[in-house]
Design a protein around this motif. Structure first.
Motif, PDB file in Angstrom:
ATOM      1  N   THR A  51       6.038 -21.388  15.390  1.00 47.38           N
ATOM      2  CA  THR A  51       4.901 -22.310  15.356  1.00 47.38           C
ATOM      3  C   THR A  51       3.710 -21.644  14.694  1.00 47.38           C
ATOM      4  OG1 THR A  51       5.631 -23.403  17.392  1.00 47.38           O
ATOM      5  CG2 THR A  51       3.317 -23.675  16.772  1.00 47.38           C
ATOM      6  N   VAL A  52       3.027 -22.405  13.872  1.00 43.34           N
ATOM      7  CA  VAL A  52       1.818 -21.879  13.242  1.00 43.34           C
ATOM      8  C   VAL A  52       0.734 -21.758  14.311  1.00 43.34           C
ATOM      9  CG1 VAL A  52       0.048 -22.238  11.490  1.00 43.34           C
ATOM     10  CG2 VAL A  52       2.406 -22.942  11.037  1.00 43.34           C
ATOM     11  N   GLY A  53       0.264 -20.515  14.523  1.00 45.83           N
ATOM     12  CA  GLY A  53      -0.819 -20.314  15.479  1.00 45.83           C
ATOM     13  C   GLY A  53      -2.174 -20.568  14.838  1.00 45.83           C
ATOM     14  N   SER A  54      -2.358 -20.013  13.652  1.00 45.40           N
ATOM     15  CA  SER A  54      -3.618 -20.196  12.937  1.00 45.40           C
ATOM     16  C   SER A  54      -3.432 -19.789  11.484  1.00 45.40           C
ATOM     17  CB  SER A  54      -4.732 -19.339  13.567  1.00 45.40           C
ATOM     18  OG  SER A  54      -4.422 -17.955  13.451  1.00 45.40           O
ATOM     19  N   VAL A  55      -4.348 -20.246  10.649  1.00 44.74           N
ATOM     20  CA  VAL A  55      -4.389 -19.830   9.251  1.00 44.74           C
ATOM     21  C   VAL A  55      -5.800 -19.321   8.990  1.00 44.74           C
ATOM     22  CG1 VAL A  55      -4.008 -20.458   6.846  1.00 44.74           C
ATOM     23  CG2 VAL A  55      -2.732 -21.638   8.644  1.00 44.74           C
ATOM     24  N   GLY A  56      -5.903 -18.093   8.515  1.00 40.56           N
ATOM     25  CA  GLY A  56      -7.202 -17.503   8.245  1.00 40.56           C
ATOM     26  C   GLY A  56      -7.154 -16.677   6.981  1.00 40.56           C
ATOM     27  N   ARG A  57      -8.147 -15.823   6.814  1.00 42.62           N
ATOM     28  CA  ARG A  57      -8.183 -14.978   5.634  1.00 42.62           C
ATOM     29  C   ARG A  57      -8.714 -13.607   5.983  1.00 42.62           C
ATOM     30  NH1 ARG A  57     -12.751 -13.049   3.913  1.00 42.62           N
ATOM     31  NH2 ARG A  57     -14.618 -14.054   4.734  1.00 42.62           N
ATOM     32  N   ILE A  58      -8.325 -12.623   5.191  1.00 45.69           N
ATOM     33  CA  ILE A  58      -8.888 -11.275   5.228  1.00 45.69           C
ATOM     34  C   ILE A  58      -9.205 -10.935   3.777  1.00 45.69           C
ATOM     35  CG2 ILE A  58      -8.538  -8.846   5.788  1.00 45.69           C
ATOM     36  CD1 ILE A  58      -6.535  -9.696   7.902  1.00 45.69           C
ATOM     37  N   GLY A  59     -10.485 -10.810   3.446  1.00 47.79           N
ATOM     38  CA  GLY A  59     -10.846 -10.625   2.048  1.00 47.79           C
ATOM     39  C   GLY A  59     -10.347 -11.802   1.233  1.00 47.79           C
ATOM     40  N   LYS A  60      -9.561 -11.522   0.206  1.00 44.52           N
ATOM     41  CA  LYS A  60      -8.985 -12.580  -0.630  1.00 44.52           C
ATOM     42  C   LYS A  60      -7.524 -12.851  -0.261  1.00 44.52           C
ATOM     43  CE  LYS A  60     -10.328 -10.708  -4.654  1.00 44.52           C
ATOM     44  NZ  LYS A  60     -10.560 -10.588  -6.108  1.00 44.52           N
ATOM     45  N   TYR A  61      -7.112 -12.411   0.918  1.00 49.13           N
ATOM     46  CA  TYR A  61      -5.738 -12.614   1.389  1.00 49.13           C
ATOM     47  C   TYR A  61      -5.688 -13.775   2.372  1.00 49.13           C
ATOM     48  CZ  TYR A  61      -4.699  -8.087  -0.695  1.00 49.13           C
ATOM     49  OH  TYR A  61      -4.534  -7.051  -1.584  1.00 49.13           O
ATOM     50  N   ASP A 142      -0.369  -2.575   2.990  1.00 43.75           N
ATOM     51  CA  ASP A 142      -1.182  -1.424   2.583  1.00 43.75           C
ATOM     52  C   ASP A 142      -2.486  -1.857   1.922  1.00 43.75           C
ATOM     53  OD1 ASP A 142       0.717   0.284   3.571  1.00 43.75           O
ATOM     54  OD2 ASP A 142       1.634   0.728   1.622  1.00 43.75           O
ATOM     55  N   ARG A 143      -2.416  -2.891   1.104  1.00 43.33           N
ATOM     56  CA  ARG A 143      -3.616  -3.336   0.394  1.00 43.33           C
ATOM     57  C   ARG A 143      -4.689  -3.835   1.361  1.00 43.33           C
ATOM     58  NH1 ARG A 143      -1.472  -7.238  -4.444  1.00 43.33           N
ATOM     59  NH2 ARG A 143       0.490  -6.168  -4.936  1.00 43.33           N
ATOM     60  N   ILE A 144      -4.271  -4.480   2.430  1.00 43.47           N
ATOM     61  CA  ILE A 144      -5.235  -4.965   3.415  1.00 43.47           C
ATOM     62  C   ILE A 144      -5.818  -3.801   4.203  1.00 43.47           C
ATOM     63  CG2 ILE A 144      -5.454  -6.275   5.570  1.00 43.47           C
ATOM     64  CD1 ILE A 144      -3.681  -8.395   4.387  1.00 43.47           C
ATOM     65  N   ALA A 145      -4.980  -2.830   4.539  1.00 43.24           N
ATOM     66  CA  ALA A 145      -5.459  -1.661   5.279  1.00 43.24           C
ATOM     67  C   ALA A 145      -6.510  -0.885   4.487  1.00 43.24           C
ATOM     68  CB  ALA A 145      -4.286  -0.750   5.626  1.00 43.24           C
ATOM     69  N   ALA A 146      -6.456  -0.993   3.153  1.00 39.58           N
ATOM     70  CA  ALA A 146      -7.380  -0.241   2.298  1.00 39.58           C
ATOM     71  C   ALA A 146      -8.651  -1.004   1.957  1.00 39.58           C
ATOM     72  CB  ALA A 146      -6.671   0.165   1.008  1.00 39.58           C
ATOM     73  N   LEU A 147      -8.793  -2.243   2.452  1.00 42.57           N
ATOM     74  CA  LEU A 147      -9.957  -3.051   2.105  1.00 42.57           C
ATOM     75  C   LEU A 147     -11.239  -2.497   2.692  1.00 42.57           C
ATOM     76  CD1 LEU A 147      -8.639  -6.707   2.597  1.00 42.57           C
ATOM     77  CD2 LEU A 147      -9.040  -5.524   0.427  1.00 42.57           C
ATOM     78  N   THR A 175     -16.694  -5.860  -7.408  1.00 40.98           N
ATOM     79  CA  THR A 175     -15.334  -6.370  -7.579  1.00 40.98           C
ATOM     80  C   THR A 175     -14.266  -5.379  -7.120  1.00 40.98           C
ATOM     81  OG1 THR A 175     -15.321  -5.605  -9.888  1.00 40.98           O
ATOM     82  CG2 THR A 175     -15.974  -7.889  -9.487  1.00 40.98           C
ATOM     83  N   ASP A 176     -14.682  -4.233  -6.609  1.00 35.33           N
ATOM     84  CA  ASP A 176     -13.751  -3.238  -6.075  1.00 35.33           C
ATOM     85  C   ASP A 176     -13.484  -3.573  -4.611  1.00 35.33           C
ATOM     86  OD1 ASP A 176     -12.326  -1.076  -5.171  1.00 35.33           O
ATOM     87  OD2 ASP A 176     -13.793   0.443  -5.768  1.00 35.33           O
ATOM     88  N   GLN A 177     -12.281  -4.048  -4.317  1.00 38.63           N
ATOM     89  CA  GLN A 177     -11.967  -4.507  -2.970  1.00 38.63           C
ATOM     90  C   GLN A 177     -11.993  -3.380  -1.936  1.00 38.63           C
ATOM     91  OE1 GLN A 177     -11.631  -8.035  -2.609  1.00 38.63           O
ATOM     92  NE2 GLN A 177     -12.472  -7.610  -4.643  1.00 38.63           N
ATOM     93  N   ARG A 178     -11.886  -2.146  -2.382  1.00 37.42           N
ATOM     94  CA  ARG A 178     -11.960  -1.011  -1.458  1.00 37.42           C
ATOM     95  C   ARG A 178     -13.402  -0.752  -1.022  1.00 37.42           C
ATOM     96  NH1 ARG A 178      -9.276   3.015  -5.557  1.00 37.42           N
ATOM     97  NH2 ARG A 178     -10.816   1.836  -6.777  1.00 37.42           N
ATOM     98  N   SER A 179     -14.353  -1.240  -1.786  1.00 33.98           N
ATOM     99  CA  SER A 179     -15.764  -1.096  -1.428  1.00 33.98           C
ATOM    100  C   SER A 179     -16.275  -2.295  -0.647  1.00 33.98           C
ATOM    101  CB  SER A 179     -16.616  -0.924  -2.697  1.00 33.98           C
ATOM    102  OG  SER A 179     -16.266   0.259  -3.384  1.00 33.98           O
TER     103      SER A 179
END
Length: 296
Positions: A51-61, A142-147, A175-179
Motif C-alpha cells: 500500500t502506498v503510505g505517502s509520496v514525497g520528495r528529497i531534493g529533486k528525488y 548513495d546520491r541521496i545520502a550525499a545531498l 546547482t551543486d546538489q552536494r551543497s
C-alpha cells in the motif's frame, strides 16, 4: 526546450500523486526500460500488493513509500527524473504492459489505486539518465545520502556557512546538489536575478547583505513556483506553467521584466544560462570563455 524538473516540479508532482494514491494498493509495476533500474535487491516486483503510505520528495528525488503487513518494514520507490523525465497520471492505463526495450518514452508504469489508475514515468529524447531505485529507505541511495541541505529548509545562517566555505562561482554552488539540494539551471537563474547577483560572483566573496538577499530569493522563487505548479491543471500543465513563470531563464534576447534591458546568455555544450546585465552585472556582458569552470 524541455524544462528540467527541479524542486518545485518534484514537490508538486509528489503532492499530486500523494493525493491520488496514498492509502491505496500497488496492483502492478511494469518496467519498459531495465536500464533505469539501479537496484535489483529487493526486486521491483516486491512493491506489488503493498500500500502506498505517502509520496514525497528529497531534493529533486521523488520518494514513494509503501507499507506491507502491519508492523512490517517500509519499502521505497525512488525516482530521479534527471533532465528529461516526467510523470504522467492516467485514469485509463492500458492493461497491456508497455513493450520492454521499445523506442517509446515510457520507462516505468505503476498501477496504483483503483483499476485503470496509475502513472507512467517517461523520458524524452535519446539520452537515458532517468534513474529508479527500490530500497528500504531513501538514504540507501548513495546520491541521496550525499545531498546537501534542502534549499527550502536551509536557514540564513546555514546558507552563510555554505557560501563562506566555498570558492565556487555562485551559479555553480546553487546547482551543486552536494551543497544545496533541489535547485537546477532554471531556478538558479531566477534566484540570482531576484537577488541581483552575477552568476560569476564567488560564493565566499558575497557580503552579508548579499547573503541575505540570496537567502530571501531562494525561498521566494521556490515557494512561488510550488504554489503556481499546484494549480488546477495538475501534472499535465506543469511544464507550461513553469515556462510561463520564468523571468530570465530561456528568455535570451527578450526584455528584462524589471529594467527592460535585453536578457543575455552564456552557453556551452548542451546547456546555457541567462541573466540581465543591468540588474546583475553592472551592465557588463559575461564572456563565454569563462564558462569552462562553471556548471561542472
Amino acid at each position: 526546450m524541455i524544462p528540467m524538473p527541479e524542486l518545485p516540479e518534484v514537490a508538486a508532482i509528489a503532492n499530486f500523486l500523494d493525493e491520488r494514491t496514498a492509502g491505496l494498493p500497488i496492483r502492478r509495476v511494469d518496467v519498459a526500460s531495465l536500464a533505469v533500474l539501479k537496484t535489483a535487491d529487493p526486486p521491483y516486483a516486491a512493491l506489488v500488493g503493498r500500500t502506498v503510505g505517502s509520496v514525497g520528495r528529497i531534493g529533486k528525488y521523488l520518494v514513494l513509500t509503501t507499507v506491507g503487513q502491519p508492523g512490517g518494514k517500509p519499502l521505497c520507490l525512488v525516482l530521479h527524473l534527471s533532465r528529461a523525465g516526467w510523470v504522467r497520471w492516467s485514469e485509463n492505463l492500458s492493461p497491456k504492459p508497455p513493450r520492454p526495450g521499445g523506442k517509446g518514452p515510457i520507462a516505468l508504469r505503476v498501477h496504483a489505486g483503483l483499476p485503470g489508475e496509475g502513472f507512467d514515468v517517461t523520458e524524452a529524447g535519446t539520452q537515458r539518465r532517468l534513474a529508479v531505485w527500490v530500497v528500504a529507505e531513501p538514504r540507501d541511495v548513495d546520491r541521496i545520502a550525499a545531498l546537501g541541505p534542502d534549499a527550502l529548509s536551509v536557514d540564513r545562517g546555514e546558507l552563510g556557512e555554505i557560501l563562506a566555505g566555498s570558492t565556487a562561482r555562485i551559479k555553480n554552488l546553487l546547482t551543486d546538489q552536494r551543497s544545496l539540494a533541489g535547485i537546477g539551471n532554471a531556478y538558479s537563474d531566477e534566484i540570482l536575478h531576484r537577488a541581483r547577483l552575477s552568476p560569476f560572483a564567488t560564493a565566499k566573496g558575497l557580503s552579508d547583505e548579499q547573503v541575505g538577499a540570496l537567502h530571501a530569493a531562494i525561498g521566494e522563487i521556490l515557494r512561488d513556483a510550488v504554489r503556481r505548479l499546484e494549480g488546477p491543471g495538475g501534472v499535465s500543465a506543469m511544464k507550461a506553467e513553469k515556462r510561463a513563470g520564468l523571468r530570465v531563464h530561456a528568455r535570451t534576447g527578450l526584455p528584462c521584466p524589471d529594467c527592460g534591458d535585453t536578457v543575455a546568455e552564456v552557453s556551452f555544450a548542451d546547456r546555457s544560462f541567462q541573466y540581465c546585465p543591468t540588474c546583475q552585472t553592472g551592465g557588463r556582458k559575461l564572456a563565454d570563455r569563462r564558462l569552462s569552470r562553471l556548471l561542472k
